[in-house]
Scaffold this motif. Structure first.
Motif, PDB file in Angstrom:
ATOM      1  N   LEU A  11       0.826  -1.210   0.000  1.00 20.98           N
ATOM      2  CA  LEU A  11       0.000   0.000   0.000  1.00 20.98           C
ATOM      3  C   LEU A  11       0.858   1.256   0.000  1.00 20.98           C
ATOM      4  O   LEU A  11       0.567   2.226  -0.703  1.00 20.98           O
ATOM      5  CB  LEU A  11      -0.924   0.017   1.228  1.00 20.98           C
ATOM      6  CG  LEU A  11      -2.295  -0.642   1.119  1.00 20.98           C
ATOM      7  CD1 LEU A  11      -3.023  -0.565   2.457  1.00 20.98           C
ATOM      8  CD2 LEU A  11      -3.137  -0.009   0.020  1.00 20.98           C
ATOM      9  N   LEU A  25      -8.563   3.584   4.144  1.00 22.26           N
ATOM     10  CA  LEU A  25      -8.861   2.314   3.479  1.00 22.26           C
ATOM     11  C   LEU A  25      -8.830   1.156   4.471  1.00 22.26           C
ATOM     12  O   LEU A  25      -9.722   0.294   4.462  1.00 22.26           O
ATOM     13  CB  LEU A  25      -7.858   2.061   2.355  1.00 22.26           C
ATOM     14  CG  LEU A  25      -8.008   2.927   1.100  1.00 22.26           C
ATOM     15  CD1 LEU A  25      -6.803   2.743   0.187  1.00 22.26           C
ATOM     16  CD2 LEU A  25      -9.293   2.583   0.354  1.00 22.26           C
ATOM     17  N   ILE A  26      -7.832   1.136   5.341  1.00 18.13           N
ATOM     18  CA  ILE A  26      -7.725   0.040   6.307  1.00 18.13           C
ATOM     19  C   ILE A  26      -8.840   0.121   7.336  1.00 18.13           C
ATOM     20  O   ILE A  26      -9.390  -0.901   7.762  1.00 18.13           O
ATOM     21  CB  ILE A  26      -6.329   0.051   6.967  1.00 18.13           C
ATOM     22  CG1 ILE A  26      -5.268  -0.336   5.919  1.00 18.13           C
ATOM     23  CG2 ILE A  26      -6.274  -0.898   8.158  1.00 18.13           C
ATOM     24  CD1 ILE A  26      -3.847  -0.212   6.389  1.00 18.13           C
ATOM     25  N   THR A  28     -11.792   1.206   6.720  1.00 25.23           N
ATOM     26  CA  THR A  28     -13.010   0.806   6.011  1.00 25.23           C
ATOM     27  C   THR A  28     -13.100  -0.706   5.828  1.00 25.23           C
ATOM     28  O   THR A  28     -14.143  -1.318   6.065  1.00 25.23           O
ATOM     29  CB  THR A  28     -13.082   1.487   4.630  1.00 25.23           C
ATOM     30  OG1 THR A  28     -13.077   2.902   4.795  1.00 25.23           O
ATOM     31  CG2 THR A  28     -14.358   1.076   3.887  1.00 25.23           C
ATOM     32  N   PHE A  29     -11.976  -1.328   5.427  1.00 26.02           N
ATOM     33  CA  PHE A  29     -12.013  -2.745   5.055  1.00 26.02           C
ATOM     34  C   PHE A  29     -11.367  -3.675   6.080  1.00 26.02           C
ATOM     35  O   PHE A  29     -11.409  -4.888   5.932  1.00 26.02           O
ATOM     36  CB  PHE A  29     -11.362  -2.930   3.682  1.00 26.02           C
ATOM     37  CG  PHE A  29     -12.077  -2.179   2.596  1.00 26.02           C
ATOM     38  CD1 PHE A  29     -13.294  -2.629   2.104  1.00 26.02           C
ATOM     39  CD2 PHE A  29     -11.563  -1.000   2.090  1.00 26.02           C
ATOM     40  CE1 PHE A  29     -13.965  -1.942   1.117  1.00 26.02           C
ATOM     41  CE2 PHE A  29     -12.231  -0.287   1.105  1.00 26.02           C
ATOM     42  CZ  PHE A  29     -13.445  -0.760   0.608  1.00 26.02           C
ATOM     43  N   ALA A  32      -5.113  -4.547   5.304  1.00 24.71           N
ATOM     44  CA  ALA A  32      -4.562  -4.236   3.984  1.00 24.71           C
ATOM     45  C   ALA A  32      -4.851  -5.388   3.024  1.00 24.71           C
ATOM     46  O   ALA A  32      -5.102  -5.177   1.833  1.00 24.71           O
ATOM     47  CB  ALA A  32      -3.056  -3.995   4.087  1.00 24.71           C
ATOM     48  N   VAL A  35      -8.188  -4.877   1.623  1.00 24.05           N
ATOM     49  CA  VAL A  35      -8.212  -3.758   0.671  1.00 24.05           C
ATOM     50  C   VAL A  35      -7.877  -4.259  -0.729  1.00 24.05           C
ATOM     51  O   VAL A  35      -8.559  -3.929  -1.707  1.00 24.05           O
ATOM     52  CB  VAL A  35      -7.226  -2.655   1.098  1.00 24.05           C
ATOM     53  CG1 VAL A  35      -7.095  -1.598  -0.006  1.00 24.05           C
ATOM     54  CG2 VAL A  35      -7.691  -1.996   2.396  1.00 24.05           C
ATOM     55  N   THR A  38     -10.625  -6.296  -2.477  1.00 21.69           N
ATOM     56  CA  THR A  38     -11.878  -5.600  -2.756  1.00 21.69           C
ATOM     57  C   THR A  38     -11.872  -5.031  -4.179  1.00 21.69           C
ATOM     58  O   THR A  38     -10.878  -4.435  -4.589  1.00 21.69           O
ATOM     59  CB  THR A  38     -12.089  -4.457  -1.744  1.00 21.69           C
ATOM     60  OG1 THR A  38     -12.087  -4.994  -0.425  1.00 21.69           O
ATOM     61  CG2 THR A  38     -13.410  -3.742  -2.005  1.00 21.69           C
ATOM     62  N   GLN A  40     -12.157  -2.650  -7.315  1.00 22.23           N
ATOM     63  CA  GLN A  40     -11.862  -1.219  -7.420  1.00 22.23           C
ATOM     64  C   GLN A  40     -13.127  -0.365  -7.335  1.00 22.23           C
ATOM     65  O   GLN A  40     -13.135   0.695  -6.706  1.00 22.23           O
ATOM     66  CB  GLN A  40     -11.145  -0.934  -8.742  1.00 22.23           C
ATOM     67  CG  GLN A  40      -9.727  -1.488  -8.823  1.00 22.23           C
ATOM     68  CD  GLN A  40      -8.778  -0.770  -7.874  1.00 22.23           C
ATOM     69  OE1 GLN A  40      -8.772   0.449  -7.776  1.00 22.23           O
ATOM     70  NE2 GLN A  40      -7.988  -1.539  -7.143  1.00 22.23           N
ATOM     71  N   ILE A  43     -14.174   0.060  -3.772  1.00 23.64           N
ATOM     72  CA  ILE A  43     -13.249   0.944  -3.056  1.00 23.64           C
ATOM     73  C   ILE A  43     -13.586   2.401  -3.353  1.00 23.64           C
ATOM     74  O   ILE A  43     -13.686   3.233  -2.443  1.00 23.64           O
ATOM     75  CB  ILE A  43     -11.785   0.648  -3.454  1.00 23.64           C
ATOM     76  CG1 ILE A  43     -11.342  -0.688  -2.852  1.00 23.64           C
ATOM     77  CG2 ILE A  43     -10.847   1.768  -2.973  1.00 23.64           C
ATOM     78  CD1 ILE A  43      -9.949  -1.120  -3.260  1.00 23.64           C
ATOM     79  N   GLN A  47     -15.110   5.700  -0.605  1.00 26.53           N
ATOM     80  CA  GLN A  47     -14.222   6.803  -0.248  1.00 26.53           C
ATOM     81  C   GLN A  47     -14.784   8.134  -0.753  1.00 26.53           C
ATOM     82  O   GLN A  47     -15.213   8.236  -1.901  1.00 26.53           O
ATOM     83  CB  GLN A  47     -12.828   6.576  -0.829  1.00 26.53           C
ATOM     84  CG  GLN A  47     -12.197   5.246  -0.416  1.00 26.53           C
ATOM     85  CD  GLN A  47     -12.079   5.086   1.086  1.00 26.53           C
ATOM     86  OE1 GLN A  47     -11.475   5.910   1.775  1.00 26.53           O
ATOM     87  NE2 GLN A  47     -12.659   4.003   1.614  1.00 26.53           N
ATOM     88  N   ILE A  54      -5.862   0.715  -6.547  1.00 20.12           N
ATOM     89  CA  ILE A  54      -5.258  -0.133  -5.516  1.00 20.12           C
ATOM     90  C   ILE A  54      -4.957  -1.485  -6.156  1.00 20.12           C
ATOM     91  O   ILE A  54      -5.797  -2.392  -6.181  1.00 20.12           O
ATOM     92  CB  ILE A  54      -6.194  -0.297  -4.300  1.00 20.12           C
ATOM     93  CG1 ILE A  54      -6.620   1.069  -3.776  1.00 20.12           C
ATOM     94  CG2 ILE A  54      -5.492  -1.108  -3.214  1.00 20.12           C
ATOM     95  CD1 ILE A  54      -5.479   1.958  -3.334  1.00 20.12           C
TER      96      ILE A  54
END
Length: 255
Positions: A11, A25-26, A28-29, A32, A35, A38, A40, A43, A47, A54
């Protein structure tokens, strides 16, 4: 290979991604690893601000694997921002890194932590003051933090060792580029006696001048108080003082 560590490193090697974005991101999910697993589209939907793609391309994979191998070979530890051992003082301050690397002992949660900073061109008066302040602080058993630079920083680390205190050195370069090179022996002595050295940079990061203001924010954030021993009006110590004030930490200056 620890997949989560690999993905945390990956990341950080994605072009244009920010420290803040990685933490969001971390959060949320969850991890890593998740992330990268997931889609795109999902993602981007989660956000508020658009994030860079990613994905692990050949270059990101290469950088993450090289970094991973270096950490493992050199017994360098990594602390993530969402782990309980992450320094509480640092976590309370804006802009804290999503991860950092360290060698030595995890001494970041000591009851008292004091930063000693100042000029590289320290006077004999400044030298005496560093010794006096740290020797008199010893009764309180604080951890002494500084930036491993020549001058006041080096004197602070050495005085801490001489007085039986723990000390943390925070670098503006990677572990493969100890700066200045003249402090290699000091770093080794610190590590051999139960202290710690920190960097938030990949191991081969050069000591570029743009890194040191970021380094200074860590010095300010990990401490309860910052003591300034001689500085120019626009010296790096002033950056540390400004950050300490922003973080509502005590600042002291030697007259």
């Amino acid at each position: 290979m620890n997949d989560e560590l690999f993905y945390r490193l990956a990341l950080n090697f994605i072009p244009s991604i920010t420290n803040s974005c990685i933490k969001k991101l971390i959060r949320t999910f969850g991890t890593a690893t998740a992330v990268f697993q997931t889609p795109q589209e999902k993602i981007q939907r989660t956000q508020k601000n658009r994030v860079p793609p990613i994905q692990i391309d050949r270059e990101v994979e290469k950088q993450a694997k090289v970094e991973y191998a270096y950490l493992e070979k050199n017994k360098i530890q990594v602390i993530y921002f969402d782990q309980p051992e992450y320094p509480v003082r640092m976590y309370q301050c804006a802009g804290y890194p999503n991860l950092f690397f360290y060698k030595g002992e995890s001494i970041f949660q000591n009851e008292k932590v004091v930063s000693i900073v100042g000029t590289r061109n320290v006077s004999s008066y400044g030298t005496d003051v560093v010794q006096k302040i740290i020797s008199e602080l010893a009764v309180c058993d604080p951890v002494i933090v500084s930036g491993l630079a020549v001058g006041v920083d080096t004197l602070a680390h050495e005085a801490a060792l001489q007085n039986g205190l723990k000390t943390i050195g925070i670098m503006g370069s990677g572990f493969g580029r100890i700066y200045p090179a003249s402090n290699n022996k000091l770093v080794q002595k610190m590590l051999e006696s139960g202290n710690a050295v920190i960097s938030e940079y990949p191991f081969n990061t050069m000591p570029d001048k743009t890194n040191f203001p970021k380094r200074n924010r860590l010095i300010a954030s990990i401490s309860d108080a910052t003591v300034v021993i001689e500085t120019k009006a626009k010296g790096g110590s002033v950056i540390t003082v400004n950050m300490a004030s922003l973080y509502k930490r005590d600042v002291f200056a030697v007259p």
